[in-house]
Design an enzyme around this catalytic site. Sequence first.
Site: not given
Length: 337
Positions: A130, A243
């Site tokens: 990711c 994130h």
Amino acid sequence: MSHKLAIVGGTGAVGRVFIDYLNNHKLDLDEIKIVASKRSAGKIIKIENSEIKVEDIESFNFSSVDFAFFSAGSEVAKKYAPKAKKLGCTVIDNSSCFRRDDNVPLIIPEVNGEILDKLPLPEIISNPNCSVSQLLIALKPIHDLYKVKRVDVATYQSVSGTGQDAIEELKLQSKKFLEQKKVEKKVYKSQIAFNVLPGAVRPKLDNGYTEEEMKMTWEAQKILDDSIKISSSCARVPVFYGHSEAVHVETEKDVNIEEMISKMNSFSGLKVVESNDSFNPNPLDDAEGDDAVFVGSIREDLWQKNRVNFWVISDNLRKGAALNSMQILERLISKIK
Ligand code: A2P
């Protein structure tokens, strides 16, 4: 050709987002099956207007589907993805199991999607880590303009990247900590609530980096350019979704910041957000639940014209996992129509 899909790990954090996409996007699919462990077998999951019973992977027949999206970890991928491929099923795997295998394509459609167009099926295709996907979506337009030589990146990774159990752990620890009660640790060895965990995962490798940190180097080199030098410092932070990455890039040619921003703004899936009076872009206000990769705080380097600094923020369950896999699936379906 029929388009039947199995979602392996459909009861997990990424699997749920994948199902959410299927509820909201029209994909040309004839049938959807949901597969998980014995623990969830028999549970009912709604997709569009149908109710689908979760099947146990141990008895699941992969020859009954054309595609399988796997998000159930490396062990499950290692055991079942090659079997599925042998039975004629193309696997899109979200784990790290095959990412470094030279025979397995590692794909971000906006960056190297053309590999899919000439790929014979059935095949195993890997979905990148990711943190790598959002980084490379931001780096690709810069690489095209000025050739990226080196990247130093610090990540601030949300707990959903670890899975549903980590989301529950952060909720529970936060509540207990504020009530001044004993905090239990199950998923992470240190408390994640109100804390920062350097390395993001454990254990460390022999070179002192964690696998999460090395994935940035290995995967970026495989996808974008094997000459790029990347050093990463990853951290797990008490954020549920999204994130964040502080990125420092060195390029071969000098950077023209206006030209770079304009190229980034026209790059598919990338949004430049600059704000003077708020802290956008950030995971909570911008990234969570959104498909885009956000870039902000773009700054010319104070010392070198061939360096630029910025933040990259994205919902790790979306472009970092379910959305990227969905885009791979869409491209495969359009090619075999
Ligand atoms: P289950 O619900 O049966 O445990 P997450 O990433 O949120 O932890 O989710 C992991 C997903 O992978 C879940 O859907 C989980 O199913 C599935 N899973 C975990 N272990 C196995 C296994 N051994 N076989 C099949 N599915 C598994």
